[in-house]
Design a protein around this motif. Sequence first.
Motif, PDB file in Angstrom:
ATOM      1  N   LYS A  11      -9.269   7.076 -11.121  1.00 47.54           N
ATOM      2  CA  LYS A  11      -8.165   5.737  -9.369  1.00 47.54           C
ATOM      3  C   LYS A  11      -9.638   4.804  -9.784  1.00 47.54           C
ATOM      4  O   LYS A  11      -8.880   3.558  -8.843  1.00 47.54           O
ATOM      5  N   LYS A  12      -9.974   4.960 -10.765  1.00 50.19           N
ATOM      6  CA  LYS A  12     -11.461   3.878 -10.498  1.00 50.19           C
ATOM      7  C   LYS A  12     -10.701   2.693 -11.379  1.00 50.19           C
ATOM      8  O   LYS A  12     -10.019   2.231 -12.089  1.00 50.19           O
ATOM      9  N   GLY A  66      -6.933  -1.811 -12.657  1.00 46.59           N
ATOM     10  CA  GLY A  66      -5.712  -1.352 -12.430  1.00 46.59           C
ATOM     11  C   GLY A  66      -4.892  -2.725 -13.714  1.00 46.59           C
ATOM     12  O   GLY A  66      -5.672  -3.680 -14.009  1.00 46.59           O
ATOM     13  N   TRP A  98      -0.539  -1.023  -9.989  1.00 46.30           N
ATOM     14  CA  TRP A  98      -0.889   0.825 -10.143  1.00 46.30           C
ATOM     15  C   TRP A  98       0.356   1.038 -10.131  1.00 46.30           C
ATOM     16  O   TRP A  98       0.847   1.278  -8.703  1.00 46.30           O
ATOM     17  N   ARG A 135      -4.034   4.350  -5.196  1.00 46.49           N
ATOM     18  CA  ARG A 135      -3.940   2.790  -5.252  1.00 46.49           C
ATOM     19  C   ARG A 135      -3.362   1.248  -4.773  1.00 46.49           C
ATOM     20  O   ARG A 135      -1.824   2.677  -4.965  1.00 46.49           O
ATOM     21  N   HIS A 170       0.981  -1.213   0.029  1.00 44.05           N
ATOM     22  CA  HIS A 170       0.228   0.251  -0.063  1.00 44.05           C
ATOM     23  C   HIS A 170       1.047   1.554  -0.247  1.00 44.05           C
ATOM     24  O   HIS A 170       2.072   1.489   0.593  1.00 44.05           O
TER      25      HIS A 170
END
Length: 305
Positions: free
Chosen positions: A191-192, A195, A180, A163, A152
Amino acid sequence: MGGLRMPSIIFLRFQPVWVRLAGVSISLFCAAGGAMAAQEEVVIEGVPVVVTEESIKCDIDPADVPKDISVKRLVDCNSAELVEIDLPGESIAAIKFTITPDDKKISSGTRAELRDMHVAKNGDETWYRFSTLLPGDFPMESKHRLVMAQWHERVNEGQESLRPPLSHRLWDGRFVVTLWNGERIKKLGSKKGDGEILHSQPELQRELFHEYAYKVVWSPEDDGEIVGWRRECLPADVACINGVWEEFIRHNGPTGYTDKEVNGYYFKIGLYTVREFDVPFTAYHNGYGRGASAADIGLTDPMFQ
């Protein structure tokens, strides 16, 4: 080897759970548990053994939890349990993670995760290693979009969340590894989405340890790199003698975000979802390690470069 069906434990790989923190290998959560620890005798491959389950949140003294491990993403006693099997001359351990539809949400998601507090920076070469097992009764037929492990981003103050650069996901039984980075968000203008899929397979076989090793060079530029290896290990094979490592991912290019956006990257393992689900899910993880080289995580074969 036939399947083992029990309500609280399924095949565990006969190997201790280790973490590598600040260059020192330590046994993960192997301190003595509290009075609530559950103990039972079961038979594995014809051999009676004693199995102990301790809730990391409720049974283990917080002072005995390594300082570089965060347990803040455990909502109740069943979220993560240390499962130990006592055999002659050795103790075997794994962490059993469970999420249920009724769990209280954390940061808009249902999760049972442990976090390695180490933060890798852009420019760092970092190696990771861990194993995952899905029990024989894992409900593949129930709708799910689960995250089992994720690297993360840690955003700087004032920056919006992005992401996770790299993650292991299970989508209705399909196992995928997704990527991402800043370049992809810029290209999509959003950012939707899912990935970039670095790896996909129709199903992750149950009752088998899937072991992974990763070399990650963190960078928002073209000098970034991700190389992934994997092997499959029978739970009772202590040294995974019959498991053969193979390279299954190679990515050259951006692996994250700019220093303006992020302070670095950290690792979480367990189970997590932002989707609604209607049955409990359980997964086992063990063998986690992190270091600055392949040798730091016990990999000495020349293939690991």
